[in-house]
Design a protein around this motif. Structure first.
Motif, PDB file in Angstrom:
ATOM      1  N   VAL A   1       0.840  -1.205   0.000  1.00 39.93           N
ATOM      2  CA  VAL A   1       0.000   0.000   0.000  1.00 39.93           C
ATOM      3  C   VAL A   1       0.869   1.247   0.000  1.00 39.93           C
ATOM      4  O   VAL A   1       0.608   2.201  -0.758  1.00 39.93           O
ATOM      5  CB  VAL A   1      -0.951  -0.005   1.219  1.00 39.93           C
ATOM      6  CG1 VAL A   1      -1.696   1.329   1.317  1.00 39.93           C
ATOM      7  CG2 VAL A   1      -1.943  -1.156   1.126  1.00 39.93           C
ATOM      8  N   TYR A   2       1.895   1.237   0.831  1.00 39.79           N
ATOM      9  CA  TYR A   2       2.796   2.391   0.905  1.00 39.79           C
ATOM     10  C   TYR A   2       3.454   2.650  -0.444  1.00 39.79           C
ATOM     11  O   TYR A   2       3.575   3.800  -0.880  1.00 39.79           O
ATOM     12  CB  TYR A   2       3.854   2.150   1.978  1.00 39.79           C
ATOM     13  CG  TYR A   2       4.824   3.290   2.149  1.00 39.79           C
ATOM     14  CD1 TYR A   2       4.543   4.353   2.999  1.00 39.79           C
ATOM     15  CD2 TYR A   2       6.037   3.303   1.468  1.00 39.79           C
ATOM     16  CE1 TYR A   2       5.430   5.406   3.156  1.00 39.79           C
ATOM     17  CE2 TYR A   2       6.934   4.346   1.606  1.00 39.79           C
ATOM     18  CZ  TYR A   2       6.626   5.401   2.455  1.00 39.79           C
ATOM     19  OH  TYR A   2       7.510   6.434   2.593  1.00 39.79           O
ATOM     20  N   TRP A   3       3.887   1.587  -1.104  1.00 35.17           N
ATOM     21  CA  TRP A   3       4.554   1.743  -2.398  1.00 35.17           C
ATOM     22  C   TRP A   3       3.613   2.369  -3.419  1.00 35.17           C
ATOM     23  O   TRP A   3       3.995   3.279  -4.152  1.00 35.17           O
ATOM     24  CB  TRP A   3       5.053   0.386  -2.890  1.00 35.17           C
ATOM     25  CG  TRP A   3       5.697   0.458  -4.250  1.00 35.17           C
ATOM     26  CD1 TRP A   3       5.111   0.199  -5.451  1.00 35.17           C
ATOM     27  CD2 TRP A   3       7.029   0.862  -4.539  1.00 35.17           C
ATOM     28  NE1 TRP A   3       6.006   0.390  -6.476  1.00 35.17           N
ATOM     29  CE2 TRP A   3       7.182   0.801  -5.940  1.00 35.17           C
ATOM     30  CE3 TRP A   3       8.118   1.250  -3.748  1.00 35.17           C
ATOM     31  CZ2 TRP A   3       8.382   1.131  -6.562  1.00 35.17           C
ATOM     32  CZ3 TRP A   3       9.301   1.577  -4.365  1.00 35.17           C
ATOM     33  CH2 TRP A   3       9.437   1.507  -5.761  1.00 35.17           C
ATOM     34  N   TRP A   4       2.394   1.906  -3.452  1.00 34.73           N
ATOM     35  CA  TRP A   4       1.443   2.445  -4.413  1.00 34.73           C
ATOM     36  C   TRP A   4       1.033   3.875  -4.072  1.00 34.73           C
ATOM     37  O   TRP A   4       0.689   4.657  -4.963  1.00 34.73           O
ATOM     38  CB  TRP A   4       0.197   1.560  -4.484  1.00 34.73           C
ATOM     39  CG  TRP A   4       0.387   0.363  -5.369  1.00 34.73           C
ATOM     40  CD1 TRP A   4       1.262  -0.675  -5.185  1.00 34.73           C
ATOM     41  CD2 TRP A   4      -0.311   0.076  -6.577  1.00 34.73           C
ATOM     42  NE1 TRP A   4       1.161  -1.574  -6.191  1.00 34.73           N
ATOM     43  CE2 TRP A   4       0.192  -1.150  -7.070  1.00 34.73           C
ATOM     44  CE3 TRP A   4      -1.315   0.716  -7.295  1.00 34.73           C
ATOM     45  CZ2 TRP A   4      -0.277  -1.731  -8.244  1.00 34.73           C
ATOM     46  CZ3 TRP A   4      -1.797   0.151  -8.452  1.00 34.73           C
ATOM     47  CH2 TRP A   4      -1.277  -1.062  -8.923  1.00 34.73           C
ATOM     48  N   LEU A   5       1.085   4.227  -2.797  1.00 35.60           N
ATOM     49  CA  LEU A   5       0.693   5.571  -2.392  1.00 35.60           C
ATOM     50  C   LEU A   5       1.781   6.603  -2.637  1.00 35.60           C
ATOM     51  O   LEU A   5       1.511   7.727  -3.078  1.00 35.60           O
ATOM     52  CB  LEU A   5       0.314   5.579  -0.903  1.00 35.60           C
ATOM     53  CG  LEU A   5      -1.027   4.966  -0.511  1.00 35.60           C
ATOM     54  CD1 LEU A   5      -1.186   4.985   0.988  1.00 35.60           C
ATOM     55  CD2 LEU A   5      -2.191   5.667  -1.197  1.00 35.60           C
TER      56      LEU A   5
END
Length: 259
Positions: free
Chosen positions: A250-254
């Motif tokens: 999630v962090y990577w996509w955000l």
């Protein structure tokens, strides 16, 4: 909720229309067929020898029974599931980079976290259906072979081990999603999956499998010859590893640069 529902529909459509799911289904369906063949040979060793299925000098180890068969299916899901579930996860996330659709996907007026959650839900449902197929085929084959020691208590216990093993193995798919996103394709996550399978064998053989997430499902399934009670520390390690993979994805996509 509308965003999540729409994204789920899109992700499920991608799965249904892909050749990947049919190839994966066919590959995973081989597991219960092999298990059924082993049980048939164990139940009818003389017939297997006379028909040429095995050599006359071959040693057959094990027993043909429902407890042994259900344990074998659980072990196949624990070991084979890491590869199969990892492949599904690699495809769901990695294809966006390989097909160069990631920019189009991120341009949609949807929160990025919703897209990631929808992908994980799709992966969960897909992997559960694959496991259900394997278990169903396995039980049908067991009934056809006529394995002994059938009872409601034995079957319920065997199904309990199968279900818990399935969920433990699926939970380990989240780090694969992170490497698919970080590596922007298929190679990094697939390499990670293979590496974890190798490490799990080595670490389990060294006696520290309880502390390595990818070895825990196999140990619980009874790969050592008996079902090992799931320790709280082992479950905590596996859950933390799964959460790290989920949050990292999630962090990577955000926040990661998506150019």
């Amino acid at each position: 909720m509308n965003f999540l529902y729409s994204t789920l529909l899109a992700e499920s459509l991608k799965i249904r229309k892909s050749k990947m799911i049919w190839i994966t289904t066919a590959a995973f369906s081989i597991a219960p067929l092999i298990g059924g063949f082993f049980m048939f040979v164990l139940k009818n060793p003389e017939l297997a020898i006379s028909s040429g299925l095995i050599g006359a000098k071959a040693q057959i180890i094990g027993e043909a029974s429902w407890p042994a068969y259900l344990s074998l299916l659980a072990q196949m899901i624990a070991v084979g599931g890491i590869l199969i579930f990892g492949f599904v996860t690699s495809w769901v996330f990695g294809r966006e980079y390989a097909d160069r659709t990631i920019k189009d996907l991120l341009a949609l007026p949807y929160p990025r976290a919703i897209i990631v959650i929808a992908k994980f839900i799709t992966i969960l449902i897909t992997n559960l259906l694959l496991s259900f197929l394997v278990i169903t085929i396995g039980i049908v084959l067991g009934l056809i072979i006529g394995l002994p020691q059938w009872s409601s208590a034995i079957v319920m216990h065997g199904l309990y081990v199968l279900i818990i093993t399935t969920f433990l193995t699926i939970a380990l798919s989240t780090p694969v999603a992170f490497f698919a996103s970080y590596g922007r394709g298929y190679l990094a996550p697939l390499g990670f999956v293979v590496l974890m399978v190798v490490f799990s064998q080595i670490i389990a053989a060294a006696g520290y499998g309880d502390y390595f997430p990818w070895a825990i499902p196999a140990l619980f399934s009874g790969v050592t010859g008996e079902v090992i009670a799931l320790k709280g520390s082992s479950l905590s390690i596996l859950i933390i590893s799964s959460l790290i993979g989920f949050v990292g994805t999630v962090y990577w996509w955000l926040f990661a640069d998506q150019t």
